[in-house]
Scaffold this active site. Structure first.
Site, mmCIF file in Angstrom:
data_model
loop_
_atom_site.group_PDB
_atom_site.id
_atom_site.type_symbol
_atom_site.label_atom_id
_atom_site.label_comp_id
_atom_site.label_asym_id
_atom_site.label_seq_id
_atom_site.Cartn_x
_atom_site.Cartn_y
_atom_site.Cartn_z
ATOM 1 N N ASP A 339 2.009 -1.960 8.094
ATOM 2 C CA ASP A 339 2.067 -0.599 7.546
ATOM 3 C C ASP A 339 1.587 0.448 8.548
ATOM 4 O OD1 ASP A 339 2.648 1.125 5.340
ATOM 5 O OD2 ASP A 339 0.511 1.313 4.918
ATOM 6 N N SER A 361 3.569 5.655 2.148
ATOM 7 C CA SER A 361 4.400 4.483 1.848
ATOM 8 C C SER A 361 4.718 4.435 0.360
ATOM 9 C CB SER A 361 3.662 3.196 2.248
ATOM 10 O OG SER A 361 3.249 3.248 3.600
ATOM 11 N N GLN A 411 10.636 -0.958 4.754
ATOM 12 C CA GLN A 411 9.761 -0.069 3.985
ATOM 13 C C GLN A 411 10.475 1.242 3.716
ATOM 14 O OE1 GLN A 411 6.248 2.434 5.534
ATOM 15 N NE2 GLN A 411 5.197 0.670 4.632
#
Length: 431
Positions: A339, A361, A411
């Site tokens: 991430d 995110s 993502q």
């Protein structure tokens, strides 16, 4: 008994489920099998302690000097995966245990009972010199399916919990409820609410399915009674099968030839080719380093947010410090790292002077292809094929130094720019 069978059995004993893999493997090496006939006393009340007994096969009942026959109460019936006995803190047996059928127990002798008290969920022995990322991913087991995590003071924090931390801790919680011979092969996660760095996070694990080859877990991360993050993960026991790889590792400089991110930041601050306002802002910013060594490959001018370019970002990373050997830990570390700066790739084509972009995110999926060590250099290659409706889609691949694809991920992140231009508030009095 087959060693793999013993390990799988022990991993299903509730007492042992949260132990480090290293502890479980040591216990598997030191347990001895003992068989009893129906009606035999397995242990006698007041007798000398032999250690901890784990029921492999059959059933037994508990009786004591006060309640000689309590077999009608189901909680006093012992069956497969149940355990009893005494360690050094209890020198004698507290009750009689009688075999109700042919019974097989695995016995861990008292001299090895220290294995039941590890220093952390990842390592039985080491406490001093533990890598920061390993501390970040440490959890406190509250029961078989609930764990507590915190944001340690040294962890990166920018007004909220870093999403990778929640994902890594949630995966750690799921891992600790699964047979250690099964490793995660995929996960799918949603970031629902911002996490508070000053509060602990409760991780509640739901054991969705346990099969011979696969296991599935759902994990909710909870703060203030609200679910802030949800993860679904699937685990698989290693098996042989077809293999191929079409993905080609990008050609990038070797990590030894590149500067660390902290070194790059220091060079940026004093480099007159960059705007002084940006350099001042960077110098005054309360920078907390990542728990990973990062060396950026591409683009080379990543330290400035003034220039737009193609949505490509690549860097080498590894943990700062050596990690414990548990393969599950290394997968949790990579989940954390996955991430780092991923959503920002979708903002690169839109950069320009004076533009502020907020990003967070939304959802995240990962597929783990091959085992690896997260304390050795891993190349993280990212692209963003599209951005629309304030959402940027990012695709990542991770390679080891041999060029093997070890992780694939996708993502989607929220990327927004201010809709109302900033205005200078008047300082003159209205009076």
């Amino acid at each position: 008994m087959d060693m793999e069978e013993v390990i799988e059995f022990l991993d299903n004993v509730p007492l042992l489920q949260t132990l480090p893999r290293s502890s479980l493997l040591k216990i598997a090496e030191h347990v001895n099998a003992k068989r009893f006939e129906k009606g035999d006393y397995v242990v006698r009340e007041g007798g000398a302690g032999d250690g901890i007994f784990f029921i492999w096969e059959g059933e037994a009942e508990v009786t004591d000097s006060v309640n000689r026959r309590i077999d009608s109460r189901s909680e006093y019936q012992l069956k497969r995966f149940d355990y009893f006995g005494n360690a050094r803190l209890s020198p004698s047996q507290p009750a009689d245990i009688i075999a109700l059928s042919k019974l097989t127990c695995l016995i861990l002798a008292q001299e090895y009972c220290e294995l039941l008290k590890p220093k952390s969920i990842w390592n039985a022995d080491r406490c001093e010199g533990t890598a920061l990322i390993e501390k970040i991913l440490h959890l406190k087991p509250l029961n078989d399916n609930i764990f507590q995590g915190i944001t340690v003071p040294e962890a990166p924090r920018y007004g909220r919990i870093f999403g990778g931390q929640i994902m890594g801790q949630a995966l750690a919680a799921a891992t600790k409820t699964v047979d250690c011979l099964k490793l995660v092969h995929s996960l799918h996660a949603y970031f629902l609410l911002v996490g508070d760095v000053d509060l602990p996070i409760m991780y509640e694990v739901y054991q969705v399915r346990d099969g011979k080859s696969f296991a599935t877990r759902k994990v909710d991360a909870i703060q203030k009674g609200n679910v802030i993050f949800s993860l679904l993960a699937s685990f698989q026991k290693e098996e042989k099968g077809f293999e191929h790889q079409d993905a080609i590792m990008p050609t990038v400089p070797e990590p030894e030839t590149l500067l660390l991110l902290e070194e790059l930041r220091q060079r940026y601050i004093i480099d007159p080719r960059f705007p002084i306002a940006n350099r001042n802002k960077a110098a005054l910013f309360d920078y907390i380093p990542w728990p990973m060594d990062i060396k950026i490959c591409e683009p080379k001018d990543r330290t400035t947010d003034q220039t737009k370019g193609p949505s490509i970002f690549r860097y080498w990373f590894k943990s700062k410090g050596k990690l414990s050997d548990d393969p599950a830990l290394h997968m949790c570390v990579v989940a954390y790292a996955s991430d780092m700066m991923l959503t920002s790739v979708s903002t690169i084509p839109h950069k320009k002077k004076g533009l502020t972009i907020t990003q967070t995110s939304l959802d995240h999926s990962m597929w783990f292809h091959r085992q690896f060590r997260a304390d050795e250099w891993i190349l993280y290659s990212m692209t963003s094929p599209t951005a629309i409706n304030a959402r940027g889609l990012c695709i990542g691949q991770m390679f080891n130094r041999k060029g093997e694809l070890i992780v694939s991920l996708i993502q989607e992140g929220l990327i927004r720019r201010p809709t109302i231009p900033k205005t200078i508030r008047s300082t003159s009095s209205k009076l």
